[in-house]
Design a protein around this motif. Structure first.
Motif, short mmCIF file in Angstrom:
data_model
loop_
_atom_site.label_atom_id
_atom_site.label_comp_id
_atom_site.label_asym_id
_atom_site.label_seq_id
_atom_site.Cartn_x
_atom_site.Cartn_y
_atom_site.Cartn_z
N GLY A 299 0.85 -1.10 -0.24
CA GLY A 299 -0.28 0.03 -0.22
C GLY A 299 0.84 1.32 -0.25
N ARG A 300 2.14 1.09 -0.08
CA ARG A 300 3.09 2.38 -0.28
C ARG A 300 3.06 2.89 -1.59
N LEU A 301 2.56 2.32 -2.65
CA LEU A 301 2.45 2.80 -4.00
C LEU A 301 0.82 2.24 -4.42
N GLU A 302 0.16 3.27 -4.58
CA GLU A 302 -1.28 2.91 -5.06
C GLU A 302 -1.56 3.44 -6.18
N ILE A 303 -2.29 2.89 -7.25
CA ILE A 303 -2.82 3.41 -8.45
C ILE A 303 -4.35 3.94 -8.26
N ARG A 304 -4.56 4.97 -8.74
CA ARG A 304 -6.01 5.63 -8.62
C ARG A 304 -6.31 6.09 -10.04
N SER A 305 -7.60 6.17 -10.07
CA SER A 305 -8.01 6.66 -11.77
C SER A 305 -9.24 7.78 -11.28
N HIS A 306 -9.43 8.54 -12.26
CA HIS A 306 -10.60 9.33 -11.97
C HIS A 306 -11.31 9.88 -13.40
N PRO A 307 -12.75 9.82 -13.48
CA PRO A 307 -12.97 10.01 -14.80
C PRO A 307 -12.50 11.70 -15.32
N PHE A 308 -12.23 12.52 -14.33
CA PHE A 308 -11.99 13.74 -14.83
C PHE A 308 -10.54 13.76 -15.66
#
Length: 408
Positions: A299-308
């Motif tokens: 969890g020290r590197l996390e991938i996230r995304s967002h429609p924006f």
């Protein structure tokens, strides 16, 4: 969204803090023949349609849709999405004033973004059939990632353990900045300039301010908003490993696109492909890949995304949930030209307009790592701008110049 607005101090209409006062700067359109923006719409987009068509064994339906898109962008007017499309409502809201107009007469950023949305629709990426979720740009990304040049660049990483920490940090930052233009910036050979030396194409260098925001051992979260996949994403990941391994960040959140965008923009699948490329490499590259893989598991590197991230809007119009994420970060690093255009506004700014003024709305400390590939630029000193203009080179759009800009 109007084609020309001014920025004022105080608050905006929605109550959010506004930027410092700055002169009007017209939004960039594509209707000037011979301009960079015109070339993208008139030449690059038609060529890309053909490349995508040739890269897959699409059927008659997709071929017909691609042909219709090509005819529309070259001879027709902007048409709305079908009412049955899942994102019809968003694009209707964003583009209500642009539909029915020539593609060349609407804001360049909006036209580019909508072109890629329409291209995905033409190849049925969002459909329910067998082509759903098939990245039309995957062959281009894979060819670059699996190329011999990447092998050479990964071998160059073997010098890192013997490189002084400060020089290593500079090299990794420059590698992330220059992306696929440089062989990762890691070369240390007899007779070469020191890694910390100034780069001749670097028109603004706020790297000292960047590092000052990340003191070793201090609790911090760094957000990195990715740009391209493959050869640009690999040095981004290696820089992230440096931040984590040298305790310059407790956690790094890597923001990627939720679906294909702008030919080679990075998605989660592209991050995984790059991590596998690293972990399967020998020596130092493999060790870096292993650390990153472990960092994701912990969890020290996390991938996230967002429609924006696939919206045709400047960051000034980011939604509240994304605003809160960036506000919570110690530093947000925005990679690449498109993120820069969205950060400062895709406008014909006076190049000496202060970077801090046009990014004053951003909810936390922000750094832009950008190779210049479009007309937009701010934050240059008068003398530097004069020298660049006298050079006669296409320094704004050729990718030969870059900048590191920071607003704490």
């Amino acid at each position: 969204m109007t084609e020309k607005t001014s920025r004022g101090s105080g608050q905006q209409a929605d109550g959010r803090p506004g930027g410092a006062a700055a002169p009007d700067a017209p939004v960039i359109l594509s209707n000037k023949a011979g301009s960079f923006a015109w070339g993208v719409l008139a030449e690059r987009h038609p060529a890309l349609i053909q490349q995508v068509r040739d890269a897959f064994p699409y059927g008659r339906r997709q071929h017909g849709a691609l042909d219709a898109l090509l005819d529309e962008i070259t001879h027709g007017v902007v048409e709305p999405l079908a009412s049955s499309d899942q994102d019809h409502g968003h694009w209707s809201e964003w583009g209500h004033e642009h539909f029915g107009r020539r593609w060349f007469d609407i804001p360049f950023l909006w036209a580019e973004s909508y072109f890629y949305r329409r291209l995905l629709g033409a190849v049925e990426y969002f459909g329910t059939g067998p082509w759903q979720g098939i990245d039309p740009f995957a062959p281009f990304k894979q060819a670059e990632l699996l190329g011999a040049a990447v092998d050479e660049e990964l071998r160059a990483l073997d010098v890192l353990p013997d490189t002084p920490a400060d020089e290593r940090a500079v090299a990794l930052l420059h590698a992330s900045l220059w992306g696929n233009r440089a062989d990762l910036g890691f070369r240390v050979a007899a007779g070469d300039s020191a890694l910390g030396d100034a780069q001749p194409g670097l028109v603004v260098d706020d790297s000292a301010a960047l590092w000052s925001l990340l003191p070793e051992g201090a609790p911090s979260t760094v957000a990195v908003v990715a740009d391209n996949a493959a050869r640009e994403l690999i040095p981004d990941l290696i820089l992230i490993d440096h931040l984590l391994d040298h305790r310059l960040a407790d956690q790094v959140v890597l923001h990627v696109k939720p679906h294909p965008y702008y030919v080679s923009d990075a998605m989660t699948a592209d991050v995984v492909d790059c991590l596998r490329r690293l972990t399967r490499a020998p020596a130092e590259a493999g060790r870096i890949g292993g650390r990153l893989w472990e960092a994701m598991s912990a969890g020290r590197l996390e991938i996230r995304s967002h429609p924006f991230f696939c919206a045709p809007l400047p960051y000034e119009e980011m939604p509240d949930d994304l605003r809160k994420e960036f506000a919570a970060a110690t530093l947000t690093i925005l990679k690449g030209d498109l993120n820069y255009r969205r950060l400062v506004g895709d406008r014909l700014w006076d190049a000496t307009t202060p970077f801090a003024d046009v990014t004053a709305y951003f909810p936390g400390a922000v750094a832009a790592l950008r190779t210049l590939k479009s007309d937009v630029v701010v934050g240059l000193e008068e003398r530097a701008l004069a020298d660049l203009e006298r050079s006669g080179a296409a320094w704004r759009t050729s990718g030969t110049h870059a900048l590191i800009q920071v607003r704490a």
